[in-house]
Every structure is written in C-alpha cells, then in structure tokens.
Design a protein around this motif. Structure first.
Motif, short mmCIF file in Angstrom:
data_model
loop_
_atom_site.label_atom_id
_atom_site.label_comp_id
_atom_site.label_asym_id
_atom_site.label_seq_id
_atom_site.Cartn_x
_atom_site.Cartn_y
_atom_site.Cartn_z
N ILE A 35 0.86 -1.19 0.00
CA ILE A 35 0.00 0.00 0.00
C ILE A 35 0.89 1.24 0.00
O ILE A 35 1.74 1.39 0.88
CB ILE A 35 -0.92 0.00 1.24
CG1 ILE A 35 -1.92 -1.17 1.15
CG2 ILE A 35 -1.65 1.33 1.37
CD1 ILE A 35 -2.71 -1.38 2.43
N ASP A 36 0.72 2.10 -0.99
CA ASP A 36 1.52 3.31 -1.12
C ASP A 36 0.64 4.52 -0.87
O ASP A 36 -0.29 4.80 -1.64
CB ASP A 36 2.12 3.40 -2.52
CG ASP A 36 3.14 2.31 -2.79
OD1 ASP A 36 4.31 2.52 -2.46
OD2 ASP A 36 2.75 1.24 -3.31
N TYR B 99 4.37 14.32 6.76
CA TYR B 99 5.11 13.05 6.83
C TYR B 99 5.21 12.50 8.26
O TYR B 99 4.79 11.37 8.53
CB TYR B 99 6.50 13.25 6.23
CG TYR B 99 7.42 12.06 6.31
CD1 TYR B 99 7.08 10.84 5.73
CD2 TYR B 99 8.66 12.16 6.95
CE1 TYR B 99 7.95 9.76 5.78
CE2 TYR B 99 9.53 11.10 7.00
CZ TYR B 99 9.17 9.90 6.42
OH TYR B 99 10.02 8.83 6.48
N HIS B 100 5.74 13.29 9.17
CA HIS B 100 5.94 12.80 10.54
C HIS B 100 4.62 12.54 11.26
O HIS B 100 4.47 11.51 11.93
CB HIS B 100 6.84 13.76 11.32
CG HIS B 100 8.23 13.84 10.76
ND1 HIS B 100 9.08 12.76 10.72
CD2 HIS B 100 8.91 14.88 10.19
CE1 HIS B 100 10.22 13.11 10.17
NE2 HIS B 100 10.14 14.39 9.83
N PRO B 101 3.62 13.45 11.16
CA PRO B 101 2.32 13.15 11.78
C PRO B 101 1.69 11.87 11.22
O PRO B 101 1.10 11.08 11.97
CB PRO B 101 1.47 14.38 11.46
CG PRO B 101 2.46 15.48 11.27
CD PRO B 101 3.65 14.84 10.64
N ALA B 102 1.81 11.64 9.92
CA ALA B 102 1.22 10.45 9.31
C ALA B 102 1.91 9.18 9.79
O ALA B 102 1.25 8.16 10.06
CB ALA B 102 1.30 10.55 7.79
N CYS B 103 3.22 9.24 9.93
CA CYS B 103 3.96 8.07 10.43
C CYS B 103 3.50 7.74 11.86
O CYS B 103 3.32 6.57 12.22
CB CYS B 103 5.45 8.33 10.40
SG CYS B 103 6.17 8.44 8.74
N HIS C 101 10.22 7.30 1.68
CA HIS C 101 9.03 6.86 2.42
C HIS C 101 9.43 6.13 3.70
O HIS C 101 10.59 5.74 3.89
CB HIS C 101 8.14 5.96 1.56
CG HIS C 101 8.87 4.79 0.94
ND1 HIS C 101 9.38 3.74 1.67
CD2 HIS C 101 9.15 4.51 -0.36
CE1 HIS C 101 9.96 2.87 0.86
NE2 HIS C 101 9.84 3.31 -0.37
N TYR C 102 8.46 5.97 4.56
CA TYR C 102 8.61 5.24 5.81
C TYR C 102 7.80 3.94 5.69
O TYR C 102 6.67 3.96 5.19
CB TYR C 102 8.09 6.08 6.97
CG TYR C 102 8.00 5.36 8.31
CD1 TYR C 102 9.14 5.15 9.07
CD2 TYR C 102 6.78 4.92 8.80
CE1 TYR C 102 9.06 4.51 10.31
CE2 TYR C 102 6.68 4.28 10.02
CZ TYR C 102 7.83 4.07 10.78
OH TYR C 102 7.74 3.43 11.99
N ILE D 59 4.54 5.09 3.69
CA ILE D 59 4.09 6.47 3.88
C ILE D 59 5.08 7.37 3.14
O ILE D 59 6.24 7.50 3.55
CB ILE D 59 4.02 6.85 5.37
CG1 ILE D 59 3.19 5.84 6.15
CG2 ILE D 59 3.47 8.27 5.53
CD1 ILE D 59 1.75 5.77 5.69
N HIS D 60 4.66 7.98 2.05
CA HIS D 60 5.57 8.70 1.16
C HIS D 60 5.66 10.19 1.47
O HIS D 60 4.67 10.89 1.50
CB HIS D 60 5.11 8.54 -0.29
CG HIS D 60 5.42 7.21 -0.88
ND1 HIS D 60 6.46 7.02 -1.77
CD2 HIS D 60 4.85 5.99 -0.68
CE1 HIS D 60 6.50 5.75 -2.13
NE2 HIS D 60 5.54 5.09 -1.49
#
Length: 356
Positions: free
Chosen positions: A107-108, A116-120, A142-143, A154-155
């Motif tokens: 899943i991309d 980025y950091h909040p989503a991770c 991505h992470y 998570i891109h």
C-alpha cells in the motif's frame, strides 16, 4: 485490451509451452491477468490448470486483505485531518476489467513532506503490533511498516530524483497532481488518487525508475497503457508535454507509446506524442523485458572499502548503467551521465555518510 494483447486470440493450447508460459507470467507479474483466458483450453495439462487457478485465487485473497488494511489506514489518517493520496496499486487495479486479478503487493500512501511525521505517528498508533524496520528520516522517500503481513509505505515524495533541478521541477509538478487528485470509491472505500495528467507522468516515471534499477516488468507497461486509455479525454497534453520535457522524459514516453500501440492495444490516436522514430529501440526494450534482462544483474560485486575508492566505484557503476540505458534512450542516458558527474563532485567533497 491489455490482457488480450498478452495472450491473443483463442487458439489450440501448445502443450510444450506450458512451463514457459507459467515462468514468463510469474516473472512479469501478469499471471492472474492472463490465466483466466487460457483456463478454458481443453488441452491444458491438469497440473498447469491447478497452478493457474491457485495463482488467481491467491491474488484475489491478497486483494481482499490489502483492501481491508487500506481501509483501516485511510480511516485513521483522514480522522487525523491528514490529506492522503493513494498511489499505484488499488487505483490502477480499477482500470482492469476484473480488478481483483491485478495483483498489488503493498500500500503506497502519499502524504507529502509537511504531513510526513504526523502520518507516520498515526500509522504506528493504528497498527501498534506492526513490524517497523525503517527510520523516519527526512531524506528517505518513504517510511515503511508491515501491518498484518501487509507493507504500508508512507511517502514524503512519490519519486526520488538525483539531480537537484529535476527535484525542484518535480516538486511543483507533484504538488499540483496530488492536491488536485480525484475521489473514487473502491468496494465502498472512498479514497483520493492522483490527478490524471500527473498520474500518467508518475506511473511512467515509476516504471522507468524500475527500468533503470533493473526491477521492471511488463505489468507496469500494462498499467500505464490502461491509464492513458482510460483518461485520454482528461489528460492535459500541453501540460504533460511541458512536464515530460522538463524532466528529460519525452523520449521515454515515446518508447512506451510505441510499445503500447504495437503490442498492448492502445489506439494510436490515444497515444500522445506518438512517433515511429523509437521503433527499434522500443522493440529492444520490450524484448529485454520479456527475456528478463531488465530484472537481473542488479549488482556487480561488493563496493571496495575506503571513502575515495567507494565513491569512485559508485560513479563507475552509475556510468555503466547509463551505458546500458543508452541502447533504449540515448537522450535520457546523457541526462544520467550529467547527473552522475554532478552528484559525484558534490558527494566527493561532502562529509561522508556512514549510514549509506
């Protein structure tokens, strides 16, 4: 359209080619797209029939699992107020007549640099038992984490670029394409996918990135062909050409369009910027893909020790790669060489990074 091109008209089953067909489709990731068309062949050996049915069933089961995990991830991210764009996978599967036969392994999710950091953090909270093997670093594309056996990426960016000018230009192109995405529903799950013109560029660039790193397959060309066909009336040709030229990709686009028209069923009037000029180079590219040449020999030995020798080795390997790409796209190979010289000079005088 694409599946028929991969198999062709119904014909007597060539028994002696059974193993070759299975191996070829396994290599190219096209098995579930092709097998339903040949399962009704009376002469098909029972062992091959069993294998094909098993591959199709596994793909359908994986599709259900991926769809569930995607639904959970999207729900969590959107509840956190984050704008998420689903790339590749599920969005491309919807272009096929039977989406559950288009395999996708991960899943991309594009969230961009600011989110980025909040989503991770949201993903770690949503899947507390997930395996985490990547650091959340700002220079990474991505992470990654693996939740319930499903890889979620998570891109920060959709594609990484080596040349700073390419990165700057693509940043603007990507921003427009991701902020103007469109909403679709897949099996009652609503999601945002990239804006069509940008998506055509992105799917091409993603596939070409795999060509350069020798990890490409025919299914990526099938995806791109169907995307161009499906969104033909909505693609902004002027913007697309401007973006392709700015990223040195117009010749690459014409390679793909020639293959799509002559081998994958795309109508020539739908093939933006079509040209017969790259015919021989395009045939060579397609032939090398089918032979598996584009997915082997990725490494030519361990890099030598010592900072200077290691950097010289890296530059030599990248120049060899540009030489390989020249047989398909001389124009892009020139850009690769310029990028290699620029990066080589910058990194030679930069502080050594031991994490690389």
């Amino acid at each position: 359209m694409v599946r028929a091109a991969l198999w062709g008209e119904k014909r007597p089953w060539p028994v002696e080619r059974t193993n070759h067909l299975l191996e070829l489709n396994a290599l190219q990731g096209t098995g579930p797209l092709v097998y339903p068309m040949v399962l009704d062949q009376d002469e098909l050996p029972s062992a091959a029939r069993t294998t094909m049915k098993s591959v199709c069933l596994q793909t359908m089961q994986q599709h259900v699992k991926l769809q569930h995990t995607l639904s959970v991830a999207l729900d969590a991210l959107e509840k956190a107020g984050l704008h998420v764009v689903v790339m590749k996978g599920v969005g491309l599967a919807t272009l096929y007549a039977e989406p559950h036969y288009r395999s996708w392994g991960d899943i991309d999710l594009f969230v961009g640099k600011d989110q980025y950091h909040p989503a991770c953090a949201v993903m770690r909270d949503t899947f507390p038992q997930a395996l985490k093997f990547d650091e959340e670093l700002d220079h990474y594309k991505h992470y990654n984490l693996i939740a319930d056996g499903i890889s979620i990426e998570i891109h920060r960016v959709s594609v990484g670029h080596q040349h700073p000018v390419d990165e700057m230009r693509y940043d603007k192109i990507e921003h427009f394409g991701m902020t103007h995405g469109e909403r679709i529903a897949v099996e009652n799950v609503e999601m945002t996918i990239p804006e069509p013109t940008f998506n055509a560029l992105f799917v091409l660039l993603h596939s070409w990135e795999h060509m350069i790193t020798q990890g490409a397959n025919i299914r990526q060309l099938c995806d791109w062909t169907l995307l161009v066909h499906h969104y033909h009336d909505r693609i902004d040709s002027e913007r697309l050409k401007r973006d392709l030229e700015s990223l040195h990709l117009l010749d690459v686009w014409q390679l793909y369009t020639w293959i799509a028209v002559h081998h994958l069923g795309l109508k020539q009037e739908e093939a933006f910027f079509y040209s017969d000029e790259p015919a021989h180079r395009a045939e060579r590219l397609l032939n090398d893909l089918l032979l598996g040449i584009m997915i082997e020999n990725r490494h030519s030995g361990e890099a030598p020790k010592g900072r200077v020798r290691r950097k010289m080795h890296t530059m030599q390997e990248r120049m060899k790669n540009a030489d390989r790409i020249e047989q398909y796209s001389p124009a892009y190979a020139r850009h690769m060489r310029a990028t290699t010289w620029l990066n080589g000079a910058k990194r030679f005088f930069a502080k050594d990074r031991h994490w690389e």
